[in-house]
Design a protein around this motif. Structure first.
Motif, PDB file in Angstrom:
ATOM      1  N   GLY A 100     -26.722 -25.707 -31.426  1.00  0.00           N
ATOM      2  CA  GLY A 100     -28.079 -26.076 -31.314  1.00  0.00           C
ATOM      3  C   GLY A 100     -28.899 -25.335 -30.201  1.00  0.00           C
ATOM      4  O   GLY A 100     -29.457 -24.304 -30.449  1.00  0.00           O
ATOM      5  N   GLY A 101     -28.679 -25.736 -29.073  1.00  0.00           N
ATOM      6  CA  GLY A 101     -29.263 -25.040 -28.051  1.00  0.00           C
ATOM      7  C   GLY A 101     -29.533 -26.223 -26.890  1.00  0.00           C
ATOM      8  O   GLY A 101     -28.869 -27.112 -26.633  1.00  0.00           O
ATOM      9  N   MET A 102     -30.760 -25.965 -26.091  1.00  0.00           N
ATOM     10  CA  MET A 102     -31.504 -27.136 -25.380  1.00  0.00           C
ATOM     11  C   MET A 102     -32.800 -26.929 -25.047  1.00  0.00           C
ATOM     12  O   MET A 102     -33.473 -26.155 -25.634  1.00  0.00           O
ATOM     13  CB  MET A 102     -30.644 -26.770 -23.944  1.00  0.00           C
ATOM     14  CG  MET A 102     -30.800 -25.376 -23.300  1.00  0.00           C
ATOM     15  SD  MET A 102     -30.008 -25.243 -21.571  1.00  0.00           S
ATOM     16  CE  MET A 102     -30.955 -26.207 -20.854  1.00  0.00           C
ATOM     17  N   LEU A 103     -33.462 -27.701 -24.236  1.00  0.00           N
ATOM     18  CA  LEU A 103     -34.754 -27.417 -24.196  1.00  0.00           C
ATOM     19  C   LEU A 103     -35.567 -27.806 -22.691  1.00  0.00           C
ATOM     20  O   LEU A 103     -34.594 -28.394 -21.950  1.00  0.00           O
ATOM     21  CB  LEU A 103     -35.493 -28.533 -25.005  1.00  0.00           C
ATOM     22  CG  LEU A 103     -35.302 -30.161 -24.709  1.00  0.00           C
ATOM     23  CD1 LEU A 103     -36.089 -30.528 -23.799  1.00  0.00           C
ATOM     24  CD2 LEU A 103     -35.292 -30.795 -26.017  1.00  0.00           C
ATOM     25  N   VAL A 104     -36.678 -27.473 -22.698  1.00  0.00           N
ATOM     26  CA  VAL A 104     -37.546 -27.745 -21.339  1.00  0.00           C
ATOM     27  C   VAL A 104     -38.699 -28.437 -21.598  1.00  0.00           C
ATOM     28  O   VAL A 104     -39.449 -28.291 -22.688  1.00  0.00           O
ATOM     29  CB  VAL A 104     -37.892 -26.443 -20.686  1.00  0.00           C
ATOM     30  CG1 VAL A 104     -39.188 -26.439 -19.712  1.00  0.00           C
ATOM     31  CG2 VAL A 104     -36.765 -25.747 -19.841  1.00  0.00           C
ATOM     32  N   GLY A 105     -38.889 -29.395 -20.802  1.00  0.00           N
ATOM     33  CA  GLY A 105     -40.267 -30.279 -20.965  1.00  0.00           C
ATOM     34  C   GLY A 105     -40.577 -31.085 -19.714  1.00  0.00           C
ATOM     35  O   GLY A 105     -40.075 -31.044 -18.760  1.00  0.00           O
ATOM     36  N   THR A 106     -41.279 -32.023 -20.150  1.00  0.00           N
ATOM     37  CA  THR A 106     -41.839 -32.877 -19.015  1.00  0.00           C
ATOM     38  C   THR A 106     -41.757 -34.424 -19.510  1.00  0.00           C
ATOM     39  O   THR A 106     -42.013 -34.641 -20.511  1.00  0.00           O
ATOM     40  CB  THR A 106     -43.299 -32.600 -18.412  1.00  0.00           C
ATOM     41  OG1 THR A 106     -43.766 -31.316 -18.563  1.00  0.00           O
ATOM     42  CG2 THR A 106     -43.836 -33.718 -17.650  1.00  0.00           C
ATOM     43  N   VAL A 107     -41.105 -34.947 -18.409  1.00  0.00           N
ATOM     44  CA  VAL A 107     -40.699 -36.561 -18.679  1.00  0.00           C
ATOM     45  C   VAL A 107     -42.012 -37.222 -18.993  1.00  0.00           C
ATOM     46  O   VAL A 107     -42.881 -37.120 -18.240  1.00  0.00           O
ATOM     47  CB  VAL A 107     -39.908 -37.015 -17.429  1.00  0.00           C
ATOM     48  CG1 VAL A 107     -39.797 -38.591 -17.705  1.00  0.00           C
ATOM     49  CG2 VAL A 107     -38.867 -36.347 -17.233  1.00  0.00           C
ATOM     50  N   GLU A 108     -42.390 -37.976 -20.161  1.00  0.00           N
ATOM     51  CA  GLU A 108     -43.405 -38.745 -20.282  1.00  0.00           C
ATOM     52  C   GLU A 108     -43.278 -40.334 -20.281  1.00  0.00           C
ATOM     53  O   GLU A 108     -44.245 -41.002 -20.234  1.00  0.00           O
ATOM     54  CB  GLU A 108     -44.238 -38.219 -21.826  1.00  0.00           C
ATOM     55  CG  GLU A 108     -43.447 -38.366 -22.984  1.00  0.00           C
ATOM     56  CD  GLU A 108     -44.208 -37.924 -23.972  1.00  0.00           C
ATOM     57  OE1 GLU A 108     -45.261 -37.219 -23.869  1.00  0.00           O
ATOM     58  OE2 GLU A 108     -43.742 -38.377 -25.376  1.00  0.00           O
ATOM     59  N   GLU A 109     -42.101 -40.800 -20.511  1.00  0.00           N
ATOM     60  CA  GLU A 109     -41.689 -42.197 -20.187  1.00  0.00           C
ATOM     61  C   GLU A 109     -40.188 -42.403 -20.051  1.00  0.00           C
ATOM     62  O   GLU A 109     -39.496 -41.539 -20.463  1.00  0.00           O
ATOM     63  CB  GLU A 109     -41.938 -43.113 -21.707  1.00  0.00           C
ATOM     64  CG  GLU A 109     -42.030 -44.350 -21.600  1.00  0.00           C
ATOM     65  CD  GLU A 109     -42.231 -45.048 -22.702  1.00  0.00           C
ATOM     66  OE1 GLU A 109     -41.963 -46.286 -22.785  1.00  0.00           O
ATOM     67  OE2 GLU A 109     -42.845 -44.370 -23.678  1.00  0.00           O
TER      68      GLU A 109
END
Length: 343
Positions: free
Chosen positions: A92-101
């Motif tokens: 698959g892979g991986m991701l970058v993001g922002t914690v929202e909860e």
């Protein structure tokens, strides 16, 4: 497929998100529950960018009609499975993001607003894409994306450092297990010779840097003269070899003196035999490529009477993200290779 509805408390492995009738872990599941509502030990991430693993992306490029076909394929996989897991490569892979909860019982130490890279595979991460990948041209492993993902109690995530671009951090963290395990293996030998197949790539360049820092003589194997020139300019290998790693005899002959440690970082199948032949008796082969056939590796070593230890790089070593980022900062050649790939 009948769907099993999980009833009860969450499991730190994510078992409660598995919708298959039989009990399997999320990575082996056909489909995951992607509901937004969190169990107490979970974290929800607002996704900014996906990083597809190289083997998966190359397979999608080969088998689908142009960039639009690749984009549709990714959307279809995620919609059908509730996660990004290429059915052909299993990766698959991986991701970058922002914690929202953040759930009240989450052990991950994250806070709302933290910008993070997940250090667990998209093959086991519940994922919803909400923008149809409208910002992705289908030509790159890095995929701009708006949606959300869920992390479990035993997931891993690292905060994005302030001194690096997000896409650069993501590219490094995607392969951060490779240099950490390479260093661990290299340090078990006395001044070893280390061959890295795919030395100009992401995991390959980091593995070369890690091996050199651990006191090894380093050999980088690349498929073309153009990549050889880039690797020489990066000054990560004491010797640069041009060879098709899918041709075991040509690779063995090109490498010459057999390696104590051979690290396989290519994204094409068929490189198992050459890696084994390039490794000295008593040596170690580390497979980081998701294109590896582990049955071919095991049976090939047996058929060649090769006394080598073969390791599967599982992507996790304690402290792997911090170590990989430290290599990027310390070696301008590594940084240049990564930036060139991103460009």
């Amino acid at each position: 497929m009948r769907v099993r509805t999980y009833v009860g408390p969450s499991d730190p492995t994510g078992l409660h998100r598995v919708l298959d009738e039989r009990v399997v872990l999320p990575q082996a599941a056909e489909r995951l529950d992607t509901r937004r509502e969190l169990w107490p030990d979970e974290v929800r991430i607002r996704v900014e960018r996906l990083n597809l693993d190289a083997a998966s992306f190359r397979q999608l490029e080969r088998t689908h009609d142009g960039p639009d076909g690749v984009r549709r394929a990714v959307l279809d996989i995620v919609a059908a499975r509730g996660k990004m897991q290429n059915p052909e490569t299993g990766s698959g892979g991986m991701l970058v993001g922002t914690v929202e909860e953040v759930g009240p019982d989450s052990p991950l130490g994250l806070e709302v607003g933290d910008r993070v890279a997940t250090l667990v595979s998209l093959t086991l991460t519940p994922l919803v894409i909400e923008d149809g990948l409208a910002g992705w041209d289908g030509r790159s492993e890095q995929v701009p994306c708006d949606g959300y993902a869920v992390l479990f109690g035993r997931s891993i995530a690292a905060r994005i450092p302030d001194d690096l671009r997000a896409d650069l951090s993501l590219a490094v963290m995607d392969v951060c297990g490779a240099p950490a395990l390479t260093r661990r293996v290299v340090e078990s030998y006395d001044a070893p010779r280390v061959v890295v197949i795919g030395g100009a790539g992401k995991s390959g360049s980091l593995s070369l840097a890690a091996a050199r820092d651990a006191g090894a003589t380093t050999v980088g194997v690349v498929p073309t003269e153009a990549e050889a020139a880039l690797l020489r300019e990066a000054d990560l290998a004491d010797e640069v070899v041009v060879s098709d790693a899918r041709d075991p005899i040509a690779l063995r002959d090109a490498v010459g003196k057999a390696a104590d440690v051979t690290v396989v970082c290519v994204d094409v199948p068929g490189c198992e035999g050459g890696a084994i032949l390039s490794t000295a008796p008593g040596g170690t082969v580390v497979f980081f490529s998701m294109a590896t056939s582990f049955s071919a590796a095991a049976l090939g070593a047996e058929g060649l009477a090769a006394d080598v230890t073969m390791l599967v790089g599982n992507g996790y070593v304690p402290g792997h993200a911090a170590y990989a980022l430290s290599l990027l900062r310390a070696h301008q050649g590594v940084r240049d290779l990564f930036l060139r790939r991103l460009a």
